[in-house]
Scaffold this active site. Structure first.
Site, PDB file in Angstrom:
ATOM      1  N   ASN A   7      -6.920  48.430 -20.662  1.00 40.60           N
ATOM      2  CA  ASN A   7      -8.111  48.495 -21.586  1.00 40.60           C
ATOM      3  C   ASN A   7      -9.340  49.018 -20.799  1.00 40.60           C
ATOM      4  O   ASN A   7     -10.088  48.245 -20.204  1.00 40.60           O
ATOM      5  CB  ASN A   7      -8.541  47.038 -22.158  1.00 40.60           C
ATOM      6  CG  ASN A   7      -9.430  47.175 -23.233  1.00 40.60           C
ATOM      7  OD1 ASN A   7     -10.270  48.069 -23.444  1.00 40.60           O
ATOM      8  ND2 ASN A   7      -9.928  45.943 -23.680  1.00 40.60           N
ATOM      9  N   ARG A  84      -5.054  50.142 -24.705  1.00 37.81           N
ATOM     10  CA  ARG A  84      -5.908  49.719 -25.929  1.00 37.81           C
ATOM     11  C   ARG A  84      -6.788  51.131 -26.092  1.00 37.81           C
ATOM     12  O   ARG A  84      -7.686  51.400 -25.202  1.00 37.81           O
ATOM     13  CB  ARG A  84      -6.636  48.727 -25.956  1.00 37.81           C
ATOM     14  CG  ARG A  84      -7.400  48.116 -26.992  1.00 37.81           C
ATOM     15  CD  ARG A  84      -8.617  47.338 -26.652  1.00 37.81           C
ATOM     16  NE  ARG A  84      -9.424  46.982 -28.047  1.00 37.81           N
ATOM     17  CZ  ARG A  84     -10.635  46.800 -27.902  1.00 37.81           C
ATOM     18  NH1 ARG A  84     -11.204  46.754 -26.708  1.00 37.81           N
ATOM     19  NH2 ARG A  84     -11.391  46.699 -28.961  1.00 37.81           N
ATOM     20  N   HIS A 172     -10.488  46.011 -34.725  1.00 36.22           N
ATOM     21  CA  HIS A 172      -9.644  44.823 -34.321  1.00 36.22           C
ATOM     22  C   HIS A 172      -8.331  44.815 -35.236  1.00 36.22           C
ATOM     23  O   HIS A 172      -7.779  43.787 -35.478  1.00 36.22           O
ATOM     24  CB  HIS A 172     -10.198  43.520 -35.014  1.00 36.22           C
ATOM     25  CG  HIS A 172     -11.621  43.063 -34.576  1.00 36.22           C
ATOM     26  ND1 HIS A 172     -12.820  42.743 -35.080  1.00 36.22           N
ATOM     27  CD2 HIS A 172     -11.899  43.199 -32.992  1.00 36.22           C
ATOM     28  CE1 HIS A 172     -13.694  42.497 -34.268  1.00 36.22           C
ATOM     29  NE2 HIS A 172     -13.307  42.563 -33.159  1.00 36.22           N
ATOM     30  N   ARG A 233     -24.482  42.016 -32.685  1.00 31.31           N
ATOM     31  CA  ARG A 233     -24.629  42.930 -33.675  1.00 31.31           C
ATOM     32  C   ARG A 233     -25.063  42.390 -34.914  1.00 31.31           C
ATOM     33  O   ARG A 233     -24.691  41.340 -35.341  1.00 31.31           O
ATOM     34  CB  ARG A 233     -22.988  43.691 -33.603  1.00 31.31           C
ATOM     35  CG  ARG A 233     -22.887  44.424 -32.681  1.00 31.31           C
ATOM     36  CD  ARG A 233     -21.229  44.903 -32.941  1.00 31.31           C
ATOM     37  NE  ARG A 233     -20.513  44.605 -31.619  1.00 31.31           N
ATOM     38  CZ  ARG A 233     -19.117  44.577 -31.520  1.00 31.31           C
ATOM     39  NH1 ARG A 233     -18.540  45.122 -32.481  1.00 31.31           N
ATOM     40  NH2 ARG A 233     -18.777  44.237 -30.808  1.00 31.31           N
ATOM     41  N   GLU A 377      -3.686  40.416 -28.615  1.00 34.43           N
ATOM     42  CA  GLU A 377      -3.520  41.746 -29.001  1.00 34.43           C
ATOM     43  C   GLU A 377      -2.861  42.210 -27.656  1.00 34.43           C
ATOM     44  O   GLU A 377      -1.906  43.463 -27.831  1.00 34.43           O
ATOM     45  CB  GLU A 377      -4.975  42.252 -28.863  1.00 34.43           C
ATOM     46  CG  GLU A 377      -5.926  41.833 -30.088  1.00 34.43           C
ATOM     47  CD  GLU A 377      -7.405  41.929 -29.982  1.00 34.43           C
ATOM     48  OE1 GLU A 377      -7.900  43.045 -30.465  1.00 34.43           O
ATOM     49  OE2 GLU A 377      -7.856  40.981 -29.448  1.00 34.43           O
TER      50      GLU A 377
END
Ligand code: AMP
Length: 390
Positions: A7, A84, A172, A233, A377
């Site tokens: 990642n 990813r 996601h 956020r 994931e």
């Protein structure tokens, strides 16, 4: 098969070696502060490392991962690499990495400026340091590509969609896809026979409506800023707020970007922290900012669940996942109480043990099903990689 999952972020490279047979992580680690003062922390069967080193670019970071895996005697056991990738643009499923894929990822840099160049560079570095291994790109957006047009379009002139591909993409996706499959297993059904609301709640948060195993709508949009209130956020905003702040305080685009991505959400509302653990503790001790942040987070989440539920004919399960979804008893309880209109009732004992002693279920018997499912994931990236390279 053993898969190295990479990642690559703007200033970090995370890695894990996953065994797809046992579904276990054999080794994992993180190189951070790339370009500043590199720091690597990693663990493996032969021991751990934790030190600073000279790491001006991603190349030195991937080289360090390669060196660590060689020291751990794992390198010859790895058969493929899975990356990813945050934004997949046009891709509707995972892809084998080729020069064409790398060039396309770079070409959509504007969609995710911090991530896409890092992903492309990470793939090039992986080609250099692991030249014999096939590579696969797994996109966060891919699972959401089944959304119908009415869900992915924004109410702006259609020409922006046609010319610039401005639309809802959703993120996601790997997590929503993973927990969809797991929740179906828990109910003893096939994913294609299930309708779910999946709530991935972590530092970044999103909800998806899953119709017969496929995504029908999701709360994140053109970027991962849309939808729910998150750690730092803002989530969805009336865009006119940005015009107002810009005119009144002279904020330019970069300053506004920082405001809504780094200074808002739970942190901005509470004035204390973006971390749900800290906020829950502080709220219980009477911190007003923490109480406001928690209450607003849960209400907005409920409102979004209610909204995207309209994409479904029924809800077989409401699924909580992510760091908050898997661990925060307070958030799950508040959201389910807020959802009383849909008949949800929480079983406090089941909620307290995160559904562990009730096969994941946290709702009372005879009421609509809500459950906790741990996401993974990295495992899904490894499984996709295996499926594509075999
Ligand atoms: P993630 O981005 O999925 O790693 O999730 C990070 C978020 O999960 C942070 O806000 C953490 O505070 C939250 N979290 C992790 N463990 C717990 C816990 N035991 N209780 C409440 N929140 C938690």
């Amino acid at each position: 098969m053993r898969v190295l999952v990479l990642n690559c972020g703007s200033s970090s490279v995370k890695f894990a070696v996953i065994d797809t047979q046992t579904k276990e992580s054999i080794s994992s680690g993180l190189v951070e502060n790339i370009g500043v003062n590199g720091h690597v922390k990693a663990k493996g069967p032969a021991g751990n490392i934790d030190f600073n080193f000279d790491c001006p670019t991603h190349a030195e970071a991937v080289a360090e991962v390669q060196k660590f895996l060689a020291e751990q005697k794992l390198i010859d056991t790895i058969e493929a690499i899975g990356h990813r990738v945050v934004h997949g643009g046009k891709y509707i499923k995972s892809e084998k990495v080729s020069q064409e894929v790398i060039d396309y990822i770079r070409s959509i840099t504007l969609f995710a400026p911090l991530h896409e160049p890092a992903h492309a560079t990470g793939m090039e570095c992986a080609t250099k340091f692991f030249p014999t291994l096939p590579q696969v790109a797994v996109f966060d957006t891919a699972f959401h590509q089944t959304m119908p047009r009415k869900a992915y379009l924004y109410g702006i002139p259609y020409s922006f969609y046609e010319k610039d591909a401005i639309r809802r993409y959703g993120f996601h996706g790997t997590s929503h896809r993973f927990v969809t499959a797991e929740a179906a297993k828990i109910l003893g059904k096939k994913p294609e026979d299930c309708c779910f609301i999946t709530a991935h709640l972590g530092n970044g948060s999103s909800c998806s409506a899953i119709l017969n195993g496929k995504c029908a709508d999701t709360t994140m949009g053109f970027t991962p800023l849309d939808g729910l209130i998150m750690g730092t956020r803002s989530g969805s905003l009336d865009p006119a707020i940005l015009f107002f702040i810009s005119k009144k305080y002279g904020y330019d685009i970069d300053r506004l970007d920082k405001l809504v991505n780094k200074e808002s959400g739970l942190l901005g509302l509470s004035g204390l922290s973006n971390d749900m653990r800290t906020l829950t503790q502080a709220a219980s001790e009477g911190h007003i900012g923490a109480q406001i942040a928690l209450e607003t987070f849960c209400y907005k989440l409920t409102r979004e669940i209610g909204g995207i539920a309209m994409a479904l004919p029924r809800i077989d399960a409401l699924v909580f996942t992510g760091g908050i979804g898997e661990n925060s008893r307070v958030v799950r309880k508040t959201v389910m109480e807020n959802l009383a209109l849909l008949g949800y009732q929480i079983d406090d004992a089941r909620n307290e043990d995160n559904g562990k002693n009730s096969g994941h279920i946290i709702s009372k018997d005879g009421t609509p099903t809500a459950m906790v499912v741990a996401t993974n994931e990295e495992l899904l990236i490894a499984l996709d990689t295996e499926a594509l390279v075999k």
